[in-house]
Design a protein around this motif. Structure first.
Motif, PDB file in Angstrom:
ATOM      1  N   ALA A  54       0.857  -1.180   0.000  1.00 14.14           N
ATOM      2  CA  ALA A  54       0.000   0.000   0.000  1.00 14.14           C
ATOM      3  C   ALA A  54       0.896   1.234   0.000  1.00 14.14           C
ATOM      4  O   ALA A  54       2.065   1.154   0.363  1.00 14.14           O
ATOM      5  N   ALA A  55       0.330   2.359  -0.427  1.00 11.02           N
ATOM      6  CA  ALA A  55       1.081   3.616  -0.436  1.00 11.02           C
ATOM      7  C   ALA A  55       0.415   4.591   0.517  1.00 11.02           C
ATOM      8  O   ALA A  55      -0.812   4.619   0.628  1.00 11.02           O
ATOM      9  N   ALA A  56       1.229   5.399   1.194  1.00  9.25           N
ATOM     10  CA  ALA A  56       0.691   6.410   2.114  1.00  9.25           C
ATOM     11  C   ALA A  56       0.246   7.622   1.299  1.00  9.25           C
ATOM     12  O   ALA A  56       1.040   8.487   0.987  1.00  9.25           O
ATOM     13  N   VAL A  57      -0.997   7.642   0.899  1.00 10.11           N
ATOM     14  CA  VAL A  57      -1.534   8.770   0.138  1.00 10.11           C
ATOM     15  C   VAL A  57      -2.806   9.279   0.814  1.00 10.11           C
ATOM     16  O   VAL A  57      -3.443   8.557   1.576  1.00 10.11           O
ATOM     17  N   THR A  58      -3.152  10.524   0.524  1.00 15.11           N
ATOM     18  CA  THR A  58      -4.403  11.112   0.993  1.00 15.11           C
ATOM     19  C   THR A  58      -5.212  11.474  -0.240  1.00 15.11           C
ATOM     20  O   THR A  58      -4.684  12.030  -1.195  1.00 15.11           O
ATOM     21  N   VAL A  59      -6.498  11.123  -0.217  1.00 15.03           N
ATOM     22  CA  VAL A  59      -7.382  11.428  -1.333  1.00 15.03           C
ATOM     23  C   VAL A  59      -8.337  12.521  -0.874  1.00 15.03           C
ATOM     24  O   VAL A  59      -8.819  12.494   0.259  1.00 15.03           O
ATOM     25  N   ARG A  60      -8.606  13.511  -1.748  1.00 15.31           N
ATOM     26  CA  ARG A  60      -9.399  14.665  -1.332  1.00 15.31           C
ATOM     27  C   ARG A  60     -10.616  14.887  -2.223  1.00 15.31           C
ATOM     28  O   ARG A  60     -10.619  14.495  -3.384  1.00 15.31           O
ATOM     29  N   GLY A  64     -17.956  23.308  -3.160  1.00 12.46           N
ATOM     30  CA  GLY A  64     -18.101  24.752  -2.973  1.00 12.46           C
ATOM     31  C   GLY A  64     -19.477  25.184  -3.421  1.00 12.46           C
ATOM     32  O   GLY A  64     -19.889  24.893  -4.542  1.00 12.46           O
ATOM     33  N   LEU A  65     -20.228  25.844  -2.524  1.00  9.10           N
ATOM     34  CA  LEU A  65     -21.583  26.281  -2.878  1.00  9.10           C
ATOM     35  C   LEU A  65     -21.779  27.686  -2.316  1.00  9.10           C
ATOM     36  O   LEU A  65     -21.983  27.847  -1.112  1.00  9.10           O
ATOM     37  N   LEU A  66     -21.658  28.683  -3.189  1.00 12.17           N
ATOM     38  CA  LEU A  66     -21.719  30.097  -2.799  1.00 12.17           C
ATOM     39  C   LEU A  66     -20.721  30.356  -1.671  1.00 12.17           C
ATOM     40  O   LEU A  66     -19.535  30.306  -1.908  1.00 12.17           O
ATOM     41  N   LEU A  67     -21.194  30.585  -0.452  1.00  9.72           N
ATOM     42  CA  LEU A  67     -20.251  30.903   0.612  1.00  9.72           C
ATOM     43  C   LEU A  67     -19.887  29.687   1.463  1.00  9.72           C
ATOM     44  O   LEU A  67     -19.101  29.779   2.380  1.00  9.72           O
ATOM     45  N   MET A  68     -20.500  28.556   1.141  1.00 11.82           N
ATOM     46  CA  MET A  68     -20.213  27.352   1.918  1.00 11.82           C
ATOM     47  C   MET A  68     -19.185  26.491   1.191  1.00 11.82           C
ATOM     48  O   MET A  68     -19.336  26.189   0.028  1.00 11.82           O
ATOM     49  N   MET A  69     -18.144  26.124   1.926  1.00 12.95           N
ATOM     50  CA  MET A  69     -17.140  25.254   1.322  1.00 12.95           C
ATOM     51  C   MET A  69     -16.877  24.080   2.244  1.00 12.95           C
ATOM     52  O   MET A  69     -16.847  24.231   3.454  1.00 12.95           O
ATOM     53  N   ARG A  70     -16.687  22.928   1.638  1.00 12.80           N
ATOM     54  CA  ARG A  70     -16.417  21.727   2.425  1.00 12.80           C
ATOM     55  C   ARG A  70     -15.176  21.037   1.880  1.00 12.80           C
ATOM     56  O   ARG A  70     -15.049  20.859   0.670  1.00 12.80           O
ATOM     57  N   PHE A  71     -14.300  20.674   2.809  1.00  5.72           N
ATOM     58  CA  PHE A  71     -13.078  19.965   2.437  1.00  5.72           C
ATOM     59  C   PHE A  71     -13.151  18.566   3.027  1.00  5.72           C
ATOM     60  O   PHE A  71     -13.359  18.405   4.213  1.00  5.72           O
ATOM     61  N   HIS A  72     -12.987  17.607   2.170  1.00  9.08           N
ATOM     62  CA  HIS A  72     -13.101  16.218   2.595  1.00  9.08           C
ATOM     63  C   HIS A  72     -11.797  15.524   2.231  1.00  9.08           C
ATOM     64  O   HIS A  72     -11.342  15.640   1.106  1.00  9.08           O
ATOM     65  N   LYS A  73     -11.199  14.840   3.198  1.00 10.06           N
ATOM     66  CA  LYS A  73     -10.006  14.067   2.841  1.00 10.06           C
ATOM     67  C   LYS A  73     -10.003  12.741   3.575  1.00 10.06           C
ATOM     68  O   LYS A  73     -10.507  12.637   4.689  1.00 10.06           O
ATOM     69  N   ILE A  74      -9.454  11.735   2.916  1.00 11.17           N
ATOM     70  CA  ILE A  74      -9.344  10.396   3.497  1.00 11.17           C
ATOM     71  C   ILE A  74      -7.868  10.007   3.450  1.00 11.17           C
ATOM     72  O   ILE A  74      -7.261   9.972   2.374  1.00 11.17           O
ATOM     73  N   ASP A  75      -7.314   9.743   4.618  1.00  9.25           N
ATOM     74  CA  ASP A  75      -5.903   9.365   4.714  1.00  9.25           C
ATOM     75  C   ASP A  75      -5.714   7.863   4.540  1.00  9.25           C
ATOM     76  O   ASP A  75      -6.525   7.088   5.031  1.00  9.25           O
ATOM     77  N   GLY A  76      -4.616   7.495   3.849  1.00 12.28           N
ATOM     78  CA  GLY A  76      -4.274   6.101   3.625  1.00 12.28           C
ATOM     79  C   GLY A  76      -3.590   5.493   4.833  1.00 12.28           C
ATOM     80  O   GLY A  76      -3.812   5.981   5.940  1.00 12.28           O
ATOM     81  N   PRO A  77      -2.780   4.514   4.654  1.00  9.17           N
ATOM     82  CA  PRO A  77      -2.353   3.960   3.352  1.00  9.17           C
ATOM     83  C   PRO A  77      -3.436   3.125   2.649  1.00  9.17           C
ATOM     84  O   PRO A  77      -4.299   2.545   3.308  1.00  9.17           O
TER      85      PRO A  77
END
Ligand SMILES: [Zn+2]
Length: 172
Positions: A54-60, A64-77
């Motif tokens: 497996a590789a240690a990667v993060t997937v994102r 973005g909706l007008l003034l609302m922003m959401r950041f989603h990330k899933i960490d590996g490996p």
């Protein structure tokens, strides 16, 4: 100054290793070890299916909706299969949900897409993963991003950007 412990052990010649340090080649098979064949300690294992390598990667993903922003990330490996599945899923999500606020359009979504592209290249360099760990299941890779209709929503902000820039040039 030497300590008494550093002196030669008078019983050294009679020393035999205690039983727990003796190699026991049959122990793993006899006890029905949970480690599956091909498993190597010290090598990263997939967080989802437990397979190696497996590789240690993060997937994102970015929303973005007008003034609302959401950041989603899933960490590996992640192994190649699970990682590729996540990259496809989250990239497609970003391609249709990522454009609807100014900062997202200009900055966060392009960043997310480039990030996932680099992650997918890292995952593609991995060999085919071994079997999933006992009781774990692997995510289905599914269709590539270009075969997912929702990804083409990204064409809309692109058309808008071209129209906007063209308008600026022709009205200047
Ligand atoms: Zn996996």
């Amino acid at each position: 100054m030497s300590t008494p412990a550093a002196q030669p052990n008078p019983h050294a010649s009679a020393y035999t290793p205690p039983p727990w340090t003796m190699p026991a080649p049959d122990a793993a098979q006899a006890s029905g070890s949970s480690a599956h064949p091909g498993w190597h300690s010290g090598v990263l294992a997939c967080r989802i299916c437990g397979a190696q390598p497996a590789a240690a990667v993060t997937v994102r993903a970015h929303q973005g909706l007008l003034l609302m922003m959401r950041f989603h990330k899933i960490d590996g490996p992640f192994c190649r299969s699970c990682g590729t599945a996540l990259v496809r899923e989250l990239t497609t999500k970003t391609l249709w949900q990522g454009w609807w606020s100014p900062f997202s359009l200009v900055f966060f979504s392009p960043f997310t897409l480039v990030w996932n592209l680099l992650a997918s290249r890292k995952l593609a360099a991995l060999p085919t993963p071994g079997p999933p760990a006992h009781g774990a299941s692997r995510i289905q890779e599914g269709k590539p991003v270009h075969q997912r209709p929702m990804a083409y929503v990204a064409v809309l902000p692109l058309i808008w950007a071209v129209w906007f820039v063209t308008g600026m040039i022709t009205h200047a």
